[in-house]
Scaffold this active site. Structure first.
Site, mmCIF file in Angstrom:
data_model
loop_
_atom_site.group_PDB
_atom_site.id
_atom_site.type_symbol
_atom_site.label_atom_id
_atom_site.label_comp_id
_atom_site.label_asym_id
_atom_site.label_seq_id
_atom_site.Cartn_x
_atom_site.Cartn_y
_atom_site.Cartn_z
ATOM 1 N N LYS A 1 0.844 -1.311 -0.030
ATOM 2 C CA LYS A 1 0.045 -0.130 -0.110
ATOM 3 C C LYS A 1 0.793 1.055 0.148
ATOM 4 O O LYS A 1 1.878 1.226 0.445
ATOM 5 C CB LYS A 1 -1.058 -0.161 1.292
ATOM 6 C CG LYS A 1 -0.421 -0.369 2.632
ATOM 7 C CD LYS A 1 0.719 0.428 3.046
ATOM 8 C CE LYS A 1 0.631 2.153 3.335
ATOM 9 N NZ LYS A 1 1.922 2.762 3.585
ATOM 10 N N TYR B 1 -4.422 4.425 6.433
ATOM 11 C CA TYR B 1 -4.576 3.354 7.338
ATOM 12 C C TYR B 1 -5.912 3.994 8.068
ATOM 13 O O TYR B 1 -6.879 3.003 8.382
ATOM 14 C CB TYR B 1 -3.616 3.125 8.535
ATOM 15 C CG TYR B 1 -2.480 2.429 7.945
ATOM 16 C CD1 TYR B 1 -2.593 1.051 8.181
ATOM 17 C CD2 TYR B 1 -1.455 2.845 7.342
ATOM 18 C CE1 TYR B 1 -1.502 0.049 7.794
ATOM 19 C CE2 TYR B 1 -0.192 2.001 6.973
ATOM 20 C CZ TYR B 1 -0.361 0.799 7.095
ATOM 21 O OH TYR B 1 0.544 -0.110 6.618
HETATM 22 P P1 NAD Z 1 12.450 1.845 1.736
HETATM 23 O O1 NAD Z 1 12.984 3.264 1.227
HETATM 24 O O2 NAD Z 1 13.032 1.413 3.083
HETATM 25 O O3 NAD Z 1 12.808 0.701 0.634
HETATM 26 C C1 NAD Z 1 12.548 1.150 -0.674
HETATM 27 C C2 NAD Z 1 13.388 0.014 -1.444
HETATM 28 O O4 NAD Z 1 13.099 0.698 -2.823
HETATM 29 C C3 NAD Z 1 14.802 0.229 -1.225
HETATM 30 O O5 NAD Z 1 15.377 -0.872 -1.354
HETATM 31 C C4 NAD Z 1 15.514 1.020 -2.587
HETATM 32 O O6 NAD Z 1 16.632 0.734 -2.660
HETATM 33 C C5 NAD Z 1 14.447 0.523 -3.450
HETATM 34 N N1 NAD Z 1 14.426 1.805 -4.625
HETATM 35 C C6 NAD Z 1 14.398 1.577 -5.937
HETATM 36 N N2 NAD Z 1 14.354 2.673 -6.620
HETATM 37 C C7 NAD Z 1 14.343 3.425 -5.887
HETATM 38 C C8 NAD Z 1 14.082 4.901 -5.981
HETATM 39 N N3 NAD Z 1 14.124 5.601 -7.052
HETATM 40 N N4 NAD Z 1 14.196 5.704 -4.746
HETATM 41 C C9 NAD Z 1 14.256 5.131 -3.641
HETATM 42 N N5 NAD Z 1 14.183 3.637 -3.414
HETATM 43 C C10 NAD Z 1 14.213 2.900 -4.462
HETATM 44 O O7 NAD Z 1 10.841 2.043 1.674
HETATM 45 P P2 NAD Z 1 9.955 0.949 2.499
HETATM 46 O O8 NAD Z 1 9.365 1.668 4.082
HETATM 47 O O9 NAD Z 1 10.368 -0.535 2.541
HETATM 48 O O10 NAD Z 1 8.516 0.958 1.649
HETATM 49 C C11 NAD Z 1 8.276 0.165 0.457
HETATM 50 C C12 NAD Z 1 6.946 0.275 0.221
HETATM 51 O O11 NAD Z 1 6.255 -0.436 1.227
HETATM 52 C C13 NAD Z 1 6.315 1.607 -0.019
HETATM 53 O O12 NAD Z 1 5.073 1.363 -0.958
HETATM 54 C C14 NAD Z 1 5.443 1.890 1.447
HETATM 55 O O13 NAD Z 1 4.431 2.564 1.305
HETATM 56 C C15 NAD Z 1 5.216 0.476 1.813
HETATM 57 N N6 NAD Z 1 5.082 0.183 3.291
HETATM 58 C C16 NAD Z 1 4.427 -0.604 3.816
HETATM 59 C C17 NAD Z 1 4.208 -0.909 5.295
HETATM 60 C C18 NAD Z 1 3.008 -1.630 5.920
HETATM 61 O O14 NAD Z 1 2.892 -1.924 6.978
HETATM 62 N N7 NAD Z 1 2.469 -2.463 4.987
HETATM 63 C C19 NAD Z 1 5.180 -0.317 5.922
HETATM 64 C C20 NAD Z 1 6.214 0.388 5.295
HETATM 65 C C21 NAD Z 1 6.398 0.447 3.787
#
Ligand code: NAD
Length: 451
Positions: A192, A277
């Protein structure tokens, strides 16, 4: 052979209804005798999984390992009944998942959660950083052939060990990887918010439909037992009719350069990330769809974090039954993640925390014998990520539509667009009236049926 006898001697005759004789019957002493000590341990685990639920149960069918093992009850009958033991599917029968994006959520929650899954396993990783991918693959026992980067990702179509691609990338990349996954013949579980707007979300649904693949949005809250109980209480009118839901989801974002604060990558600020949420949970609790939204948006002047995306949004949702949800989200204050359902017959209930990764707790207040009494009806602390992932795995093996399909994610985008519109115009925005309950959800799976 000596090792085998040692293992057999540890199986006390009669203990937990599983005997040395049963063990031999199930495993075959001849096969075990030829095995090494390492594989003996594996056989022992296998034998326990294959153990019949009672010594007289000779009807061991193919699926029987997913029946939990039962041990003799040692607690007094007045104590709370314990949960059945986990009874996972054998690894070779589990659905294989590829995780795309090795960021905070994948490393901190999802990969560990697969350890709690019963029907899913990780078989591939997709990352832009080969060193990180290699290291993580070693940590979780994923073979080199299961490592992809963003360029060669499409080759995943030739990997029969991957049935589902789980997309955990910045929001603006969800559409591209959903389309590429569907074209590669893989089902999709997408984080999401589904994407950055409703047009993009619709294209994701179309791509999966065209390819005949399933699309699920990772709304973990809808698979979590405490939130499930709050839904039951709302829908069964446990304390009368829920007329007001008050929800808040805030957290203080730090580094201004992060993708969550870039409009092109995130699509918006606090609203699509964490305000979602409040929105999605209000819809889930009631089963209704809002007919009108009202919103106000604030940014702290000159704060470098909020040049492109919003900091704080207050929004109200009005539902067809007359129920109202009052929601607050912000990227600029300390973490607060809770909701309360206010009903009209002597009580309220909700969760605090409600939207965190762990430790969710149900709480409330109820009039009993004329007195206001605090209640704490916890539904347990299960790994919500594992429950969500296992649901997707079962949708694949049982060929069912996910409970939170693409349509559920699209509807949130439609409502968020109305919220932005209301904040911009300063006027309430009306939405199409939808009479059906749970209009955008798939069939409720057995484990989520209201009792
Ligand atoms: P994050 O920034 O920690 O990780 C993102 C990943 O994408 C990294 O591995 C990064 O290297 C990669 N990536 C590839 N291209 C990129 C770019 N152009 N810019 C930045 N990063 C890039 O993010 P996250 O917290 O893991 O979130 C990822 C997804 O998961 C999002 O859609 C977020 O909304 C979702 N999320 C959901 C929950 C949940 O509880 N369901 C919690 C956190 C995040």
């Amino acid at each position: 052979m000596k090792d085998l006898d040692n293992i057999l001697n540890t199986l006390t005759e009669g203990e937990d209804g599983y005997t040395r004789r049963t063990f031999l019957a199930n495993t075959g002493k001849g096969i075990l005798a030829a095995a090494t000590l390492g594989s003996l341990a594996a056989c022992d685990t296998n034998a326990q999984q294959k153990a019949p639920t009672s010594p007289t149960d000779k009807d061991v069918h193919a699926n029987s390992i997913t029946e939990p093992i039962e041990l003799k009850e040692i607690a007094d009958p007045s104590e709370k009944k314990k949960e059945p033991f986990p009874a996972p599917e054998a690894p070779d029968k589990r659905v294989g998942f590829a995780l795309v994006g090795l960021g905070n959520l994948t490393l901190g929650e999802l990969l560990p959660a697969f350890g709690n899954c019963k029907y899913a396993k990780v078989t591939a990783l997709v990352s832009g950083n080969p060193e990180k991918a290699q290291k993580v693959a070693k940590q979780y026992g994923i073979p080199d052939k299961g490592i992809y980067n963003y360029q060669n990702f499409d080759n995943i179509k030739n990997n029969p060990d991957v049935q589902v691609v789980y997309i955990v990338l910045p929001n603006s990349m969800h559409e591209e990887f959903t389309v590429r996954s569907a074209n590669a013949g893989k089902h999709v579980l997408c984080e999401k918010p589904m994407s950055v707007n409703s047009e993009s979300a619709q294209r994701m649904i179309n791509a999966c439909e065209k390819a005949g693949k399933k699309l699920m949005i990772a709304y973990r809250i809808q698979y979590e037992p405490n939130n499930q109980k709050a839904k039951e209480w709302t829908r069964n009118k446990k304390m009368g009719t829920v007329k007001i839901i008050d929800a808040i989801n805030t957290q203080n974002q730090g580094e201004p350069g992060q993708w969550r604060l870039k409009k092109a990558l995130a699509g918006g600020g606090s609203l699509p990330d964490i305000g979602l949420y409040c929105l999605n949970t209000a819809r889930y609790l009631l089963g209704e769809e809002p007919v009108q939204v009202n919103a106000t948006l604030f940014n702290t002047p000159n704060d470098p974090r909020f040049k492109e995306v919003e900091e704080t949004v207050f929004f109200q949702l009005q539902f067809p039954s007359g129920a109202l949800a009052n929601c607050t989200t912000s990227y600029g204050v300390h973490e607060s993640k809770r909701y309360r359902c206010h009903a009209d017959k002597g009580g309220y209930f909700g969760l605090d925390p409600a939207f965190s990764y762990h430790g969710l707790r149900m709480e409330g207040s109820q009039v009993q014998d004329g007195m206001e009494v605090k209640i704490n009806p916890s539904a347990g602390d299960k790994n919500q990520f594992a429950l969500e992932i296992d649901h997707m795995a079962r949708c694949v093996t049982e060929n069912k539509k996910p409970y939170t399909p693409g349509e559920e994610g699209l509807q949130d985008h439609v409502i968020m667009e109305a919220i932005y519109e209301s904040a911009k115009t300063g006027k309430p925005v009306k939405l199409k009236k939808i009479d059906k309950i749970d209009a955008f959800r798939g069939t409720t799976p057995d484990e989520l049926q209201i009792s």
